[in-house]
Design a protein around this motif. Sequence first.
Motif, PDB file in Angstrom:
ATOM      1  N   PHE A  55       0.725  -1.144   0.298  1.00 30.94           N
ATOM      2  CA  PHE A  55      -0.118   0.178   0.599  1.00 30.94           C
ATOM      3  C   PHE A  55       0.997   1.315  -0.183  1.00 30.94           C
ATOM      4  CE2 PHE A  55       0.397  -1.860   4.154  1.00 30.94           C
ATOM      5  CZ  PHE A  55       0.526  -0.911   4.858  1.00 30.94           C
ATOM      6  N   TYR A  56       0.512   2.307  -0.291  1.00 30.03           N
ATOM      7  CA  TYR A  56       0.699   3.722  -0.618  1.00 30.03           C
ATOM      8  C   TYR A  56       0.609   4.699   0.436  1.00 30.03           C
ATOM      9  CZ  TYR A  56       2.630   1.415  -4.439  1.00 30.03           C
ATOM     10  OH  TYR A  56       3.720   0.305  -5.193  1.00 30.03           O
ATOM     11  N   ILE A  57       1.594   5.650   1.183  1.00 27.00           N
ATOM     12  CA  ILE A  57       1.505   6.806   1.303  1.00 27.00           C
ATOM     13  C   ILE A  57       1.735   8.286   0.045  1.00 27.00           C
ATOM     14  CG2 ILE A  57       1.215   9.145   3.060  1.00 27.00           C
ATOM     15  CD1 ILE A  57       1.309   5.472   5.069  1.00 27.00           C
ATOM     16  N   GLU A  58       0.730   8.858  -0.580  1.00 28.68           N
ATOM     17  CA  GLU A  58       1.345   9.790  -0.859  1.00 28.68           C
ATOM     18  C   GLU A  58       1.175  11.495  -0.418  1.00 28.68           C
ATOM     19  OE1 GLU A  58       1.530  11.319  -5.844  1.00 28.68           O
ATOM     20  OE2 GLU A  58       0.457   9.677  -5.267  1.00 28.68           O
ATOM     21  N   LYS A  59       1.708  11.931   0.147  1.00 29.05           N
ATOM     22  CA  LYS A  59       1.657  13.689   0.742  1.00 29.05           C
ATOM     23  C   LYS A  59       2.854  14.665   0.022  1.00 29.05           C
ATOM     24  CE  LYS A  59       0.107  12.557   5.128  1.00 29.05           C
ATOM     25  NZ  LYS A  59      -1.269  13.429   4.580  1.00 29.05           N
ATOM     26  N   LYS A  60       2.165  15.566  -0.888  1.00 30.89           N
ATOM     27  CA  LYS A  60       3.203  16.237  -1.387  1.00 30.89           C
ATOM     28  C   LYS A  60       4.388  15.956  -1.851  1.00 30.89           C
ATOM     29  CE  LYS A  60       2.677  19.836   2.925  1.00 30.89           C
ATOM     30  NZ  LYS A  60       3.747  20.326   3.907  1.00 30.89           N
ATOM     31  N   ILE A  64       5.171   7.062  -0.840  1.00 30.53           N
ATOM     32  CA  ILE A  64       6.650   5.898   0.101  1.00 30.53           C
ATOM     33  C   ILE A  64       5.584   4.311  -0.389  1.00 30.53           C
ATOM     34  CG2 ILE A  64       7.162   5.385   2.061  1.00 30.53           C
ATOM     35  CD1 ILE A  64       8.399   7.915   0.634  1.00 30.53           C
ATOM     36  N   LYS A  65       6.068   3.793  -0.838  1.00 30.62           N
ATOM     37  CA  LYS A  65       5.522   1.461  -0.742  1.00 30.62           C
ATOM     38  C   LYS A  65       5.711   1.333   0.905  1.00 30.62           C
ATOM     39  CE  LYS A  65       5.825  -1.065  -4.226  1.00 30.62           C
ATOM     40  NZ  LYS A  65       6.344  -2.024  -5.259  1.00 30.62           N
ATOM     41  N   PHE A  66       4.592   0.662   0.971  1.00 33.81           N
ATOM     42  CA  PHE A  66       4.576   0.061   2.184  1.00 33.81           C
ATOM     43  C   PHE A  66       3.953  -0.868   2.643  1.00 33.81           C
ATOM     44  CE2 PHE A  66       4.324   4.222   3.652  1.00 33.81           C
ATOM     45  CZ  PHE A  66       4.325   4.333   5.210  1.00 33.81           C
ATOM     46  N   TYR A  67       4.428  -2.379   2.529  1.00 30.02           N
ATOM     47  CA  TYR A  67       4.517  -3.447   3.159  1.00 30.02           C
ATOM     48  C   TYR A  67       4.069  -3.929   4.930  1.00 30.02           C
ATOM     49  CZ  TYR A  67       5.794  -4.418  -1.224  1.00 30.02           C
ATOM     50  OH  TYR A  67       6.550  -4.517  -2.630  1.00 30.02           O
ATOM     51  N   SER A  68       3.235  -4.851   5.248  1.00 24.62           N
ATOM     52  CA  SER A  68       3.139  -5.519   6.411  1.00 24.62           C
ATOM     53  C   SER A  68       2.483  -6.701   6.146  1.00 24.62           C
ATOM     54  CB  SER A  68       1.871  -4.525   7.181  1.00 24.62           C
ATOM     55  OG  SER A  68       2.339  -3.275   7.624  1.00 24.62           O
ATOM     56  N   VAL A  69       3.567  -7.507   7.525  1.00 20.34           N
ATOM     57  CA  VAL A  69       3.846  -8.705   7.463  1.00 20.34           C
ATOM     58  C   VAL A  69       2.017  -9.471   7.409  1.00 20.34           C
ATOM     59  CG1 VAL A  69       4.342 -10.968   8.234  1.00 20.34           C
ATOM     60  CG2 VAL A  69       5.702  -9.280   8.034  1.00 20.34           C
ATOM     61  N   ALA A  70       1.446  -8.650   8.299  1.00 23.72           N
ATOM     62  CA  ALA A  70       0.175  -9.127   9.006  1.00 23.72           C
ATOM     63  C   ALA A  70      -0.490  -8.522   9.990  1.00 23.72           C
ATOM     64  CB  ALA A  70       0.672 -10.587   9.987  1.00 23.72           C
ATOM     65  N   TYR A  71      -1.745  -8.498   9.852  1.00 23.48           N
ATOM     66  CA  TYR A  71      -2.715  -7.475  10.648  1.00 23.48           C
ATOM     67  C   TYR A  71      -2.139  -7.616  12.453  1.00 23.48           C
ATOM     68  CZ  TYR A  71      -4.929  -6.283   6.706  1.00 23.48           C
ATOM     69  OH  TYR A  71      -5.292  -6.232   5.700  1.00 23.48           O
ATOM     70  N   THR A 200       5.018   7.392  10.749  1.00 24.13           N
ATOM     71  CA  THR A 200       6.188   7.254  11.513  1.00 24.13           C
ATOM     72  C   THR A 200       7.125   6.551  10.572  1.00 24.13           C
ATOM     73  OG1 THR A 200       6.005   7.610  13.969  1.00 24.13           O
ATOM     74  CG2 THR A 200       8.470   5.861  12.674  1.00 24.13           C
ATOM     75  N   GLY A 201       6.760   6.015   9.599  1.00 26.80           N
ATOM     76  CA  GLY A 201       7.428   5.679   8.331  1.00 26.80           C
ATOM     77  C   GLY A 201       7.659   6.933   6.770  1.00 26.80           C
ATOM     78  N   PHE A 202       7.049   7.286   7.203  1.00 22.67           N
ATOM     79  CA  PHE A 202       6.556   8.836   5.741  1.00 22.67           C
ATOM     80  C   PHE A 202       7.630   9.544   6.204  1.00 22.67           C
ATOM     81  CE2 PHE A 202       5.319  12.293   3.521  1.00 22.67           C
ATOM     82  CZ  PHE A 202       4.944  11.555   2.664  1.00 22.67           C
ATOM     83  N   PHE A 203       7.457   9.948   7.435  1.00 20.64           N
ATOM     84  CA  PHE A 203       8.305  11.215   7.252  1.00 20.64           C
ATOM     85  C   PHE A 203      10.343  10.375   7.638  1.00 20.64           C
ATOM     86  CE2 PHE A 203       4.773  13.164   9.548  1.00 20.64           C
ATOM     87  CZ  PHE A 203       4.875  14.650   8.518  1.00 20.64           C
ATOM     88  N   CYS A 204      10.082   8.794   8.413  1.00 26.39           N
ATOM     89  CA  CYS A 204      11.401   8.583   7.980  1.00 26.39           C
ATOM     90  C   CYS A 204      11.582   8.037   6.536  1.00 26.39           C
ATOM     91  CB  CYS A 204      11.850   7.078   9.099  1.00 26.39           C
ATOM     92  SG  CYS A 204      11.457   7.361  10.265  1.00 26.39           S
ATOM     93  N   ALA A 205      10.821   7.669   5.692  1.00 27.83           N
ATOM     94  CA  ALA A 205      11.541   7.496   3.666  1.00 27.83           C
ATOM     95  C   ALA A 205      11.771   9.307   3.966  1.00 27.83           C
ATOM     96  CB  ALA A 205      10.346   7.061   4.142  1.00 27.83           C
ATOM     97  N   LYS A 206      10.772  10.055   4.528  1.00 31.59           N
ATOM     98  CA  LYS A 206      11.326  11.207   3.419  1.00 31.59           C
ATOM     99  C   LYS A 206      12.700  11.704   3.698  1.00 31.59           C
ATOM    100  CE  LYS A 206       9.752  16.176   3.900  1.00 31.59           C
ATOM    101  NZ  LYS A 206       8.654  17.034   3.992  1.00 31.59           N
TER     102      LYS A 206
END
Length: 226
Positions: A55-60, A64-71, A200-206
């Motif tokens: 899944f992705y988060i897009e801002k400005k 950024i692409k995200f993966y999660s192993v499980a819920y 957290t992930g987005f700002f670190c990746a940025k």
Amino acid sequence: MGRRIIFYIEYLLDCFFSVLYSRDYKCVLCGEKIFDEKLLCNSCFKNISLCKNEFYIEKKNLRIKFYSVAYYSKSIKEMIIKLKYRRDFLCGEALGSLMYDFIMKNNIKFDEITFVPMEKNDLKRRGYNQSKLLAKEISKRTNLPVKEYLAKNKKTSDQIGLNGKMRWENLSKAFTTCNTKTIANKNLILVDDVFTTGATGFFCAKNLIFSGAKCVIVLTAAKSSI
């Protein structure tokens, strides 16, 4: 003849050491005896609700692409809690194994591994960073290095009780990059324990991308339903 004898001796030594160093494992959650290195019995593994797609988060204009192993439920939730708050490092090993299997299954390519940092006083109080431990478990299995490219430069308010917008504001200026001499044009995987809003992930990746990384993929052990 000589080669055949050497081969036979090496074979016998391999058999000997495999028996000498083999050990039985117990499931990290229920204690049932198991015979592989995943550290989870079949029953506890069946309680894991696996995530299937990225899944992705897009801002400005940054996507950024995200993966999660499980819920974040049942077995996964229990392992993360035991790792974070009870110093159960076998749960970290089990989670790392699941994350590695996920990487292989989804053919995720990267050059180096990095992780979400902790604020220094929080790190001192806990004594370890669970995200770094997970990164090291992945490193053991992939033979790719773990690099400390991020720092958390301020203590943030506890995310519990904050709505989505407040969580993003809380973390918007919390992270900086460090040790960036070798980061240019690298494909990085960024490891964390739980995805909640993705802030957290987005700002670190940025920060990593703005410091020269070619690509950053965020991988978490779990994805919250929030």
